[in-house]
Design a protein around this motif. Sequence first.
Motif, mmCIF file in Angstrom:
data_model
loop_
_atom_site.group_PDB
_atom_site.id
_atom_site.type_symbol
_atom_site.label_atom_id
_atom_site.label_comp_id
_atom_site.label_asym_id
_atom_site.label_seq_id
_atom_site.Cartn_x
_atom_site.Cartn_y
_atom_site.Cartn_z
ATOM 1 N N ILE A 108 43.918 18.729 -39.739
ATOM 2 C CA ILE A 108 42.968 19.328 -38.804
ATOM 3 C C ILE A 108 42.069 20.387 -39.443
ATOM 4 C CG2 ILE A 108 42.768 20.639 -36.648
ATOM 5 C CD1 ILE A 108 45.364 19.119 -35.769
ATOM 6 N N PRO A 109 42.584 21.296 -40.274
ATOM 7 C CA PRO A 109 41.700 22.318 -40.852
ATOM 8 C C PRO A 109 40.586 21.742 -41.736
ATOM 9 C CG PRO A 109 43.982 23.008 -41.051
ATOM 10 C CD PRO A 109 43.989 21.561 -40.611
ATOM 11 N N ASP A 110 40.805 20.523 -42.271
ATOM 12 C CA ASP A 110 39.835 19.946 -43.202
ATOM 13 C C ASP A 110 38.851 18.970 -42.576
ATOM 14 O OD1 ASP A 110 41.063 21.391 -45.216
ATOM 15 O OD2 ASP A 110 42.340 19.717 -45.847
ATOM 16 N N VAL A 111 38.985 18.666 -41.287
ATOM 17 C CA VAL A 111 38.091 17.697 -40.646
ATOM 18 C C VAL A 111 36.677 18.275 -40.579
ATOM 19 C CG1 VAL A 111 37.571 16.471 -38.495
ATOM 20 C CG2 VAL A 111 39.933 16.633 -39.303
ATOM 21 N N ASP A 112 35.702 17.505 -41.096
ATOM 22 C CA ASP A 112 34.299 17.908 -41.008
ATOM 23 C C ASP A 112 33.831 17.715 -39.570
ATOM 24 O OD1 ASP A 112 33.935 18.623 -43.683
ATOM 25 O OD2 ASP A 112 33.528 16.546 -44.258
ATOM 26 N N LEU A 113 33.291 18.776 -39.006
ATOM 27 C CA LEU A 113 32.852 18.752 -37.618
ATOM 28 C C LEU A 113 31.337 18.609 -37.536
ATOM 29 C CD1 LEU A 113 35.153 21.598 -36.258
ATOM 30 C CD2 LEU A 113 35.627 19.148 -36.431
ATOM 31 N N GLU A 114 30.873 18.092 -36.405
ATOM 32 C CA GLU A 114 29.450 17.878 -36.171
ATOM 33 C C GLU A 114 28.966 18.817 -35.071
ATOM 34 O OE1 GLU A 114 29.692 13.765 -35.117
ATOM 35 O OE2 GLU A 114 30.373 13.191 -37.121
ATOM 36 N N GLY A 134 32.379 19.750 -33.275
ATOM 37 C CA GLY A 134 33.528 18.935 -32.923
ATOM 38 C C GLY A 134 33.495 17.576 -33.578
ATOM 39 N N LYS A 135 34.551 16.827 -33.355
ATOM 40 C CA LYS A 135 34.667 15.476 -33.889
ATOM 41 C C LYS A 135 35.614 14.699 -32.986
ATOM 42 C CE LYS A 135 34.496 12.412 -37.350
ATOM 43 N NZ LYS A 135 33.294 11.890 -37.942
ATOM 44 N N VAL A 136 35.117 13.609 -32.401
ATOM 45 C CA VAL A 136 35.976 12.713 -31.638
ATOM 46 C C VAL A 136 36.726 11.857 -32.642
ATOM 47 C CG1 VAL A 136 36.040 10.774 -30.026
ATOM 48 C CG2 VAL A 136 34.503 12.717 -29.590
ATOM 49 N N LEU A 137 38.046 11.864 -32.549
ATOM 50 C CA LEU A 137 38.882 11.062 -33.439
ATOM 51 C C LEU A 137 39.215 9.710 -32.829
ATOM 52 C CD1 LEU A 137 41.401 13.812 -34.589
ATOM 53 C CD2 LEU A 137 39.334 13.027 -35.772
ATOM 54 N N TRP A 138 39.298 9.668 -31.504
ATOM 55 C CA TRP A 138 39.639 8.435 -30.793
ATOM 56 C C TRP A 138 39.142 8.531 -29.368
ATOM 57 C CZ3 TRP A 138 42.553 7.607 -26.408
ATOM 58 C CH2 TRP A 138 42.931 6.284 -26.143
ATOM 59 N N GLU A 139 38.633 7.412 -28.853
ATOM 60 C CA GLU A 139 38.217 7.338 -27.460
ATOM 61 C C GLU A 139 38.622 5.974 -26.935
ATOM 62 O OE1 GLU A 139 34.135 8.223 -26.812
ATOM 63 O OE2 GLU A 139 34.206 7.730 -24.689
ATOM 64 N N SER A 140 39.191 5.931 -25.738
ATOM 65 C CA SER A 140 39.585 4.656 -25.142
ATOM 66 C C SER A 140 38.339 3.834 -24.827
ATOM 67 C CB SER A 140 40.409 4.894 -23.873
ATOM 68 O OG SER A 140 39.636 5.567 -22.890
ATOM 69 N N ALA A 141 38.504 2.538 -24.737
ATOM 70 C CA ALA A 141 37.378 1.641 -24.483
ATOM 71 C C ALA A 141 36.664 1.980 -23.176
ATOM 72 C CB ALA A 141 37.857 0.187 -24.470
ATOM 73 N N ASP A 142 37.413 2.474 -22.178
ATOM 74 C CA ASP A 142 36.792 2.823 -20.893
ATOM 75 C C ASP A 142 36.261 4.256 -20.869
ATOM 76 O OD1 ASP A 142 39.103 4.367 -20.676
ATOM 77 O OD2 ASP A 142 39.896 3.281 -18.942
ATOM 78 N N GLY A 143 36.425 4.992 -21.985
ATOM 79 C CA GLY A 143 35.908 6.352 -22.077
ATOM 80 C C GLY A 143 36.684 7.383 -21.278
ATOM 81 N N LYS A 144 37.837 7.024 -20.745
ATOM 82 C CA LYS A 144 38.586 7.951 -19.893
ATOM 83 C C LYS A 144 39.614 8.791 -20.634
ATOM 84 C CE LYS A 144 37.803 5.494 -15.638
ATOM 85 N NZ LYS A 144 38.382 5.037 -14.383
ATOM 86 N N GLN A 145 39.864 8.473 -21.897
ATOM 87 C CA GLN A 145 40.784 9.245 -22.731
ATOM 88 C C GLN A 145 40.049 9.576 -24.028
ATOM 89 O OE1 GLN A 145 44.095 9.910 -21.690
ATOM 90 N NE2 GLN A 145 43.462 8.953 -19.783
ATOM 91 N N VAL A 146 40.053 10.845 -24.410
ATOM 92 C CA VAL A 146 39.366 11.272 -25.626
ATOM 93 C C VAL A 146 40.290 12.215 -26.391
ATOM 94 C CG1 VAL A 146 37.310 12.376 -26.577
ATOM 95 C CG2 VAL A 146 37.149 11.141 -24.410
ATOM 96 N N ARG A 147 40.382 12.005 -27.709
ATOM 97 C CA ARG A 147 41.172 12.884 -28.573
ATOM 98 C C ARG A 147 40.272 13.343 -29.704
ATOM 99 N NH1 ARG A 147 45.948 8.459 -28.658
ATOM 100 N NH2 ARG A 147 46.594 8.776 -26.499
ATOM 101 N N GLU A 200 27.675 20.330 -31.735
ATOM 102 C CA GLU A 200 27.707 19.957 -30.325
ATOM 103 C C GLU A 200 26.928 21.030 -29.577
ATOM 104 O OE1 GLU A 200 31.665 19.349 -28.801
ATOM 105 O OE2 GLU A 200 32.098 17.755 -30.228
ATOM 106 N N PRO A 201 25.667 20.744 -29.278
ATOM 107 C CA PRO A 201 24.824 21.768 -28.637
ATOM 108 C C PRO A 201 25.476 22.344 -27.385
ATOM 109 C CG PRO A 201 23.524 19.864 -29.263
ATOM 110 C CD PRO A 201 24.969 19.483 -29.467
ATOM 111 N N LEU A 202 25.403 23.655 -27.279
ATOM 112 C CA LEU A 202 25.949 24.389 -26.143
ATOM 113 C C LEU A 202 24.796 24.695 -25.193
ATOM 114 C CD1 LEU A 202 28.552 25.751 -25.103
ATOM 115 C CD2 LEU A 202 27.923 27.757 -26.427
ATOM 116 N N ASP A 203 24.971 24.401 -23.917
ATOM 117 C CA ASP A 203 23.953 24.708 -22.918
ATOM 118 C C ASP A 203 23.748 26.224 -22.889
ATOM 119 O OD1 ASP A 203 22.474 25.272 -20.614
ATOM 120 O OD2 ASP A 203 23.616 23.889 -19.351
ATOM 121 N N PRO A 204 22.533 26.708 -23.129
ATOM 122 C CA PRO A 204 22.284 28.159 -23.139
ATOM 123 C C PRO A 204 22.748 28.855 -21.855
ATOM 124 C CG PRO A 204 20.372 26.991 -23.976
ATOM 125 C CD PRO A 204 21.320 25.945 -23.443
ATOM 126 N N ALA A 205 22.778 28.141 -20.741
ATOM 127 C CA ALA A 205 23.226 28.730 -19.478
ATOM 128 C C ALA A 205 24.713 29.080 -19.509
ATOM 129 C CB ALA A 205 22.942 27.780 -18.323
#
Length: 120
Positions: free
Chosen positions: A15-21, A39-52, A23-28
Motif C-alpha cells: 500500500i505505501p508504494d502504490v502510485d496514486l492518481e 487515489g487508485k481503484v484496485l478492483w471494481e465489480s462488474a456492476d460497479g457496486k463494490q470498489v476496493r 482525484e479532483p476535490l469539489d471546491p465546495a
Amino acid sequence: MTTNDQAPASFAVHIPDVDLEPEPLDPAQIVSGEPVVTGKVLWESADGKQVRGIWQITPGVVTDTEANELFVVVSGRATVAVEGGATLEIGPGDACVLREGDRTTWTVHETLRKAYHISL
C-alpha cells in the motif's frame, strides 16, 4: 491489480508504494487549507457496486457525504466528525466503518493514506 471482477481474482500490493492518481476535490467541500486528494481503484465489480482501492488526502479540512465503507489507515492522522454522531480519531492501523449517508467533516492533521472497500 484489476479494475473489474475478471481475472486476476487474487493479488497483493504494498500500500505505501502504490502510485496514486489525482482525484479532483469539489471546491465546495474544502473548509480550510489546500487539501489534495489522490487515489487508485484496485478492483471494481462488474456492476460497479463494490470498489476496493487506496485513497490519500493531504492536510486540510473537508466535508463529505459517505458511502458504506470499511477502511484501514496505513499512514497519517485525521479527526472525522460524523454529523449527529461520533468524532473519530484515526491513525495508522485503525479500521473505520462509515455508513452510507453519513455527513462528515475530515480534519486531516498529517497526510492520510487508507485502503478501502466501498459498497454502493
